[in-house]
Design a protein around this motif. Structure first.
Motif, PDB file in Angstrom:
ATOM      1  N   GLU A 195       0.841  -1.201   0.000  1.00 55.59           N
ATOM      2  CA  GLU A 195       0.000   0.000   0.000  1.00 55.59           C
ATOM      3  C   GLU A 195       0.880   1.257   0.000  1.00 55.59           C
ATOM      4  O   GLU A 195       2.033   1.207   0.436  1.00 55.59           O
ATOM      5  CB  GLU A 195      -0.889   0.008   1.246  1.00 55.59           C
ATOM      6  N   PRO A 196       0.351   2.411  -0.437  1.00 58.48           N
ATOM      7  CA  PRO A 196      -0.938   2.627  -1.099  1.00 58.48           C
ATOM      8  C   PRO A 196      -0.822   2.346  -2.608  1.00 58.48           C
ATOM      9  O   PRO A 196       0.009   2.944  -3.291  1.00 58.48           O
ATOM     10  CB  PRO A 196      -1.228   4.103  -0.840  1.00 58.48           C
ATOM     11  N   VAL A 197      -1.655   1.470  -3.120  1.00 59.57           N
ATOM     12  CA  VAL A 197      -1.552   1.022  -4.507  1.00 59.57           C
ATOM     13  C   VAL A 197      -1.684   2.182  -5.492  1.00 59.57           C
ATOM     14  O   VAL A 197      -0.866   2.338  -6.404  1.00 59.57           O
ATOM     15  CB  VAL A 197      -2.615  -0.056  -4.822  1.00 59.57           C
ATOM     16  N   ASP A 198      -2.739   3.002  -5.328  1.00 62.96           N
ATOM     17  CA  ASP A 198      -2.994   4.073  -6.299  1.00 62.96           C
ATOM     18  C   ASP A 198      -1.867   5.101  -6.323  1.00 62.96           C
ATOM     19  O   ASP A 198      -1.521   5.632  -7.370  1.00 62.96           O
ATOM     20  CB  ASP A 198      -4.330   4.750  -5.991  1.00 62.96           C
ATOM     21  N   GLN A 199      -1.307   5.369  -5.146  1.00 63.96           N
ATOM     22  CA  GLN A 199      -0.208   6.335  -5.086  1.00 63.96           C
ATOM     23  C   GLN A 199       1.013   5.800  -5.836  1.00 63.96           C
ATOM     24  O   GLN A 199       1.667   6.525  -6.586  1.00 63.96           O
ATOM     25  CB  GLN A 199       0.144   6.631  -3.632  1.00 63.96           C
ATOM     26  N   ILE A 200       1.324   4.525  -5.635  1.00 70.90           N
ATOM     27  CA  ILE A 200       2.471   3.908  -6.307  1.00 70.90           C
ATOM     28  C   ILE A 200       2.244   3.865  -7.815  1.00 70.90           C
ATOM     29  O   ILE A 200       3.125   4.200  -8.609  1.00 70.90           O
ATOM     30  CB  ILE A 200       2.728   2.498  -5.751  1.00 70.90           C
ATOM     31  N   LEU A 201       1.030   3.447  -8.206  1.00 70.95           N
ATOM     32  CA  LEU A 201       0.703   3.409  -9.631  1.00 70.95           C
ATOM     33  C   LEU A 201       0.788   4.797 -10.255  1.00 70.95           C
ATOM     34  O   LEU A 201       1.218   4.957 -11.390  1.00 70.95           O
ATOM     35  CB  LEU A 201      -0.711   2.843  -9.836  1.00 70.95           C
ATOM     36  N   GLY A 202       0.351   5.800  -9.493  1.00 75.30           N
ATOM     37  CA  GLY A 202       0.409   7.177  -9.991  1.00 75.30           C
ATOM     38  C   GLY A 202       1.822   7.605 -10.332  1.00 75.30           C
ATOM     39  O   GLY A 202       2.074   8.207 -11.374  1.00 75.30           O
ATOM     40  N   VAL A 203       2.764   7.278  -9.449  1.00 72.00           N
ATOM     41  CA  VAL A 203       4.169   7.632  -9.706  1.00 72.00           C
ATOM     42  C   VAL A 203       4.721   6.862 -10.898  1.00 72.00           C
ATOM     43  O   VAL A 203       5.343   7.439 -11.797  1.00 72.00           O
ATOM     44  CB  VAL A 203       5.033   7.357  -8.456  1.00 72.00           C
ATOM     45  N   LEU A 204       4.484   5.558 -10.928  1.00 71.44           N
ATOM     46  CA  LEU A 204       5.060   4.717 -11.980  1.00 71.44           C
ATOM     47  C   LEU A 204       4.516   5.034 -13.364  1.00 71.44           C
ATOM     48  O   LEU A 204       5.178   4.754 -14.370  1.00 71.44           O
ATOM     49  CB  LEU A 204       4.814   3.237 -11.666  1.00 71.44           C
ATOM     50  N   THR A 205       3.310   5.611 -13.435  1.00 65.77           N
ATOM     51  CA  THR A 205       2.715   5.914 -14.744  1.00 65.77           C
ATOM     52  C   THR A 205       2.790   7.404 -15.088  1.00 65.77           C
ATOM     53  O   THR A 205       2.182   7.849 -16.056  1.00 65.77           O
ATOM     54  CB  THR A 205       1.239   5.470 -14.779  1.00 65.77           C
ATOM     55  N   THR A 206       3.527   8.174 -14.292  1.00 66.10           N
ATOM     56  CA  THR A 206       3.698   9.605 -14.583  1.00 66.10           C
ATOM     57  C   THR A 206       4.739   9.795 -15.686  1.00 66.10           C
ATOM     58  O   THR A 206       5.825   9.211 -15.626  1.00 66.10           O
ATOM     59  CB  THR A 206       4.148  10.366 -13.323  1.00 66.10           C
ATOM     60  N   PRO A 207       4.443  10.614 -16.699  1.00 65.94           N
ATOM     61  CA  PRO A 207       5.422  10.871 -17.768  1.00 65.94           C
ATOM     62  C   PRO A 207       6.683  11.529 -17.220  1.00 65.94           C
ATOM     63  O   PRO A 207       6.612  12.361 -16.311  1.00 65.94           O
ATOM     64  CB  PRO A 207       4.675  11.828 -18.707  1.00 65.94           C
TER      65      PRO A 207
END
Length: 350
Positions: free
Chosen positions: A10-22
Motif C-alpha cells: 500500500e498505497p496502490v494508487d499512489q504507487i501506480l500514480g508515480v510509476l505511470t507519470t510521464p
C-alpha cells in the motif's frame, strides 16, 4: 495493480500514480517555464525594462495563445498574461527561482522516484514496461488534447469565415458534419431549418463498437435519459473515486461548469485554495488548477489530464467520481481524502 494487491503493498494508487507519470515535460510545463524565465529576466534587469517586459509577454502570448484556448473559450492573449503577472506580483510567497527549479528538475525527480519504487518492490521487467508505456501514453494523450484544442479554435475561425461568405449564421454551420458543409458549399444542399433547430436544441453521439450513432432534438434528450437517467443526490454526503495524487484537504468547493459562457469569469472568481470540482480538467483550466488546494473530477483515469497535472503540481486529486459536480455545490465545505479516494460533504453552503 494485481501484483501490488497480491503482495499487500500500500498505497496502490499512489504507487501506480508515480510509476505511470510521464518523465517528459508537457507543453503546459514548458510554457510555464518559459513565462517564469521571462519574469526572472525582467526582475534581474530592472532598469527601463517595462517596455521590454511588455514586448516579451506579447511575443509569449502570440506563441502560446491557443494552448489554453479550448472549445470557444478565451485564448491566452496579452491581457491574460498581464493579469497573471499582477497576480504573481501580489503573491508575496511566490518564489520565481523555486518555481523554475521545480519544473526544470521535475523529469529527474520523477525518474528517481520511479527507480526507488522499482527497487524497493522488486517489480518485474514486464510490469515496468507496462508502467512506462502508460506514462508515455499519458504524455501523448495530453499533448494530443492540447493540439486538438488549438485545432478546434482554428476550425471555428474557418466556420466564421464561411458564415460571412455564405451570409448564414455561424451557429447553423457549427452543427454540421464536414461532409454536410461540403454539400452546402459545393453542391448547394443544406440542412432543413427544422433539422438545424433540432441540432441546436440537443445532440448525442453513441459509440457502439466501431460505429457511431447520433440523435438530435427531443429524440436525443429521451435517448440520453434512457441511457443515463437523472438521479437524486440531495441526500448524498460521500463520494468515492480513484486517488491520482495523495493528500487530505478541507476547504470550500468551487464547482466549474464547462457550459457556462463566462469561462474566464469563473476562473477569476475562484478563490485561492478552493477545492476545484469539474466534470474533467482541460489545458484551458490551468489558471484555476494552479489556485486549487485539491482537484476532484467526474471523469478520468490514471492517464487523464487531471491525474497528470495533479502529479506535476503536487495537488491532491481524486478522479472518476462520476457525480461530484452534481453532488457538491460551490461554497460547500468538503473534505478530500486523496489517500483513499473519498470526498465527504461537511457542511452545505449557506
Amino acid at each position: 495493480r494485481d501484483y501490488f494487491e497480491r503482495k499487500s503493498i500500500e498505497p496502490v494508487d499512489q504507487i501506480l500514480g508515480v510509476l505511470t507519470t510521464p518523465e517528459k515535460l508537457s507543453s503546459l510545463q514548458l510554457e510555464t517555464l518559459e513565462f517564469y524565465k521571462i519574469l526572472k529576466k525582467s526582475k534581474k534587469d530592472s532598469k527601463n525594462n517595462a517596455q521590454k517586459l511588455q514586448a516579451d509577454i506579447r511575443n509569449h502570448s502570440l506563441k502560446y495563445q491557443y494552448l489554453g484556448g479550448n472549445e470557444g473559450n478565451d485564448k491566452w492573449d496579452f491581457e491574460y498574461y498581464s493579469n497573471l503577472v499582477k497576480q504573481i506580483v501580489k503573491n508575496e510567497s511566490f518564489d520565481l527561482n523555486e518555481e523554475v527549479n521545480n519544473i526544470e528538475s521535475y523529469p529527474q525527480k520523477i525518474k528517481s522516484e520511479k527507480e526507488r519504487i522499482l527497487k524497493m518492490f522488486d517489480i518485474s521487467i514486464e510490469s515496468r514496461n507496462i508502467a512506462n508505456k502508460l506514462g508515455e501514453i499519458g504524455h501523448a494523450r495530453l499533448e494530443l488534447r492540447i493540439t486538438w484544442s488549438s485545432l478546434f479554435r482554428i476550425l471555428r475561425r474557418i466556420i466564421y469565415k464561411m458564415s460571412n461568405l455564405l451570409e448564414v449564421p455561424a451557429y447553423d454551420l457549427l452543427v454540421c458534419a464536414p461532409n454536410e458543409l461540403y454539400s452546402w458549399f459545393v453542391l448547394g444542399k443544406r440542412l432543413s431549418p427544422q433539422e438545424i433547430l433540432n441540432r441546436r436544441k440537443a445532440y448525442i453521439y453513441i459509440l457502439d463498437g466501431r460505429k457511431i450513432k447520433s440523435a438530435y432534438g427531443d429524440k436525443a434528450i429521451k435517448l440520453k435519459q434512457s441511457l443515463i437517467p437523472d438521479k437524486d443526490f440531495s441526500k448524498t454526503k460521500l463520494l468515492e473515486g480513484k486517488p491520482a495524487y495523495p493528500g487530505t484537504v478541507k476547504g470550500k468547493a468551487f464547482v466549474f461548469n464547462w457550459d457556462n459562457p463566462n469561462f474566464n469569469r469563473q476562473i477569476s472568481d475562484m478563490p485561492n485554495g478552493a477545492i476545484l470540482i469539474a466534470g474533467q480538467t482541460r489545458p484551458s483550466l490551468m489558471p484555476a488548477i494552479r489556485k486549487a488546494s485539491a482537484i476532484v473530477t467526474d471523469e478520468g483515469g490514471i492517464t487523464s489530464h487531471a491525474a497528470i497535472v495533479s502529479r506535476e503540481l503536487k495537488i491532491p486529486c481524486v478522479i472518476g467520481t462520476e457525480y461530484a459536480t452534481k453532488v457538491f455545490k460551490t461554497g460547500d465545505s468538503v473534505e478530500v481524502n486523496a489517500q483513499k479516494g473519498i470526498i465527504v460533504l461537511i457542511k452545505l453552503s449557506q
